[in-house]
Design a protein around this motif. Structure first.
Motif, PDB file in Angstrom:
ATOM      1  N   ARG A  67      69.242  16.751  64.850  1.00 46.29           N
ATOM      2  CA  ARG A  67      70.377  17.366  64.155  1.00 46.29           C
ATOM      3  C   ARG A  67      70.134  17.505  62.653  1.00 46.29           C
ATOM      4  NH1 ARG A  67      75.482  16.875  67.070  1.00 46.29           N
ATOM      5  NH2 ARG A  67      74.930  17.436  69.211  1.00 46.29           N
ATOM      6  N   ALA A  68      69.392  16.567  62.081  1.00 46.31           N
ATOM      7  CA  ALA A  68      69.017  16.637  60.659  1.00 46.31           C
ATOM      8  C   ALA A  68      67.592  16.104  60.561  1.00 46.31           C
ATOM      9  CB  ALA A  68      69.965  15.818  59.796  1.00 46.31           C
ATOM     10  N   PRO A  69      66.673  16.890  59.999  1.00 49.63           N
ATOM     11  CA  PRO A  69      65.289  16.447  59.924  1.00 49.63           C
ATOM     12  C   PRO A  69      65.114  15.280  58.950  1.00 49.63           C
ATOM     13  CG  PRO A  69      65.584  18.425  58.625  1.00 49.63           C
ATOM     14  CD  PRO A  69      66.890  18.174  59.345  1.00 49.63           C
ATOM     15  N   LYS A  70      63.954  14.692  58.987  1.00 45.77           N
ATOM     16  CA  LYS A  70      63.632  13.587  58.087  1.00 45.77           C
ATOM     17  C   LYS A  70      63.833  14.024  56.637  1.00 45.77           C
ATOM     18  CE  LYS A  70      59.802  10.522  56.834  1.00 45.77           C
ATOM     19  NZ  LYS A  70      58.387  10.198  57.124  1.00 45.77           N
ATOM     20  N   SER A  71      64.607  13.220  55.897  1.00 51.06           N
ATOM     21  CA  SER A  71      64.879  13.494  54.488  1.00 51.06           C
ATOM     22  C   SER A  71      64.704  12.208  53.695  1.00 51.06           C
ATOM     23  CB  SER A  71      66.307  13.998  54.292  1.00 51.06           C
ATOM     24  OG  SER A  71      66.497  15.213  54.970  1.00 51.06           O
ATOM     25  N   GLN A  72      64.224  12.341  52.481  1.00 53.95           N
ATOM     26  CA  GLN A  72      63.981  11.173  51.646  1.00 53.95           C
ATOM     27  C   GLN A  72      65.274  10.683  51.001  1.00 53.95           C
ATOM     28  OE1 GLN A  72      60.705  11.653  48.974  1.00 53.95           O
ATOM     29  NE2 GLN A  72      60.497   9.451  48.718  1.00 53.95           N
ATOM     30  N   ILE A  73      65.441   9.357  50.995  1.00 54.04           N
ATOM     31  CA  ILE A  73      66.558   8.706  50.316  1.00 54.04           C
ATOM     32  C   ILE A  73      66.114   8.288  48.922  1.00 54.04           C
ATOM     33  CG2 ILE A  73      68.118   6.722  50.301  1.00 54.04           C
ATOM     34  CD1 ILE A  73      67.802   6.725  53.417  1.00 54.04           C
ATOM     35  N   ASP A  80      58.881  10.197  61.936  1.00 58.14           N
ATOM     36  CA  ASP A  80      58.028  11.295  62.406  1.00 58.14           C
ATOM     37  C   ASP A  80      57.649  11.112  63.870  1.00 58.14           C
ATOM     38  OD1 ASP A  80      58.001  12.619  59.910  1.00 58.14           O
ATOM     39  OD2 ASP A  80      56.382  11.336  59.203  1.00 58.14           O
ATOM     40  N   ASP A  81      57.263   9.899  64.250  1.00 53.04           N
ATOM     41  CA  ASP A  81      56.881   9.639  65.639  1.00 53.04           C
ATOM     42  C   ASP A  81      58.067   9.788  66.586  1.00 53.04           C
ATOM     43  OD1 ASP A  81      54.317   9.100  64.751  1.00 53.04           O
ATOM     44  OD2 ASP A  81      54.509   6.911  64.974  1.00 53.04           O
ATOM     45  N   LEU A  82      59.236   9.346  66.172  1.00 55.53           N
ATOM     46  CA  LEU A  82      60.397   9.363  67.061  1.00 55.53           C
ATOM     47  C   LEU A  82      61.000  10.749  67.257  1.00 55.53           C
ATOM     48  CD1 LEU A  82      60.357   6.241  67.063  1.00 55.53           C
ATOM     49  CD2 LEU A  82      62.827   6.417  67.147  1.00 55.53           C
ATOM     50  N   LEU A  83      60.933  11.619  66.267  1.00 59.57           N
ATOM     51  CA  LEU A  83      61.570  12.932  66.416  1.00 59.57           C
ATOM     52  C   LEU A  83      60.985  13.703  67.595  1.00 59.57           C
ATOM     53  CD1 LEU A  83      62.123  14.070  62.723  1.00 59.57           C
ATOM     54  CD2 LEU A  83      63.751  12.986  64.300  1.00 59.57           C
TER      55      LEU A  83
END
Length: 125
Positions: free
Chosen positions: A88-94, A74-77
């Motif tokens: 290019r691809a938002p944060k997504s849960q693994i 979140d901080d880096l985006l």
């Protein structure tokens, strides 16, 4: 791993069995599909540190992608965009303890971000 370490490399493939038959003997990689990730076989190098996945190739994923461990996606985006890059691809849960995202630098180089635990039942990292 610490913030800034390369933690994972995904290799896009069209045929998992063919890729496993190629990379396993070539580099001595142990390639397994952990429970819940049957469509995403994971490889581990003989050093038991380096690793990644054999991911499905698609129009947006045609070249190997390195993932960098970060303290907070979140901080880096926001920083990526402020510094001239793009998300290019938002944060997504693994899974319950880890997330990923994909960014591009101002030159268009694509880099994955990884936040979370890399622990598996067989490891302590």
């Amino acid at each position: 791993m610490a913030h800034g370490d390369i933690t994972h490399i995904d290799i896009p493939v069209e045929d998992f069995a063919r890729a496993k038959a190629f990379y396993g003997p070539l580099f001595g990689w142990d390639i397994q599909a952990p429970p819940g990730f049957e469509e995403y076989p994971m490889w581990q190098a003989p050093n038991k540190i380096s690793g990644g996945g054999l991911a499905p190739r698609d129009a947006d994923f045609t070249a190997p992608r390195s993932y960098v461990e970060v303290d907070s996606i979140d901080d880096l985006l926001g920083q990526v965009v402020a510094l001239g890059g793009e998300v290019r691809a938002p944060k997504s849960q693994i899974d319950a303890t880890s997330w990923w995202a994909v960014v591009a630098d101002p030159d268009g180089n694509v880099i994955g971000l990884y936040e979370g635990s890399t622990a598996t039942p067989d490891s302590t990292t």
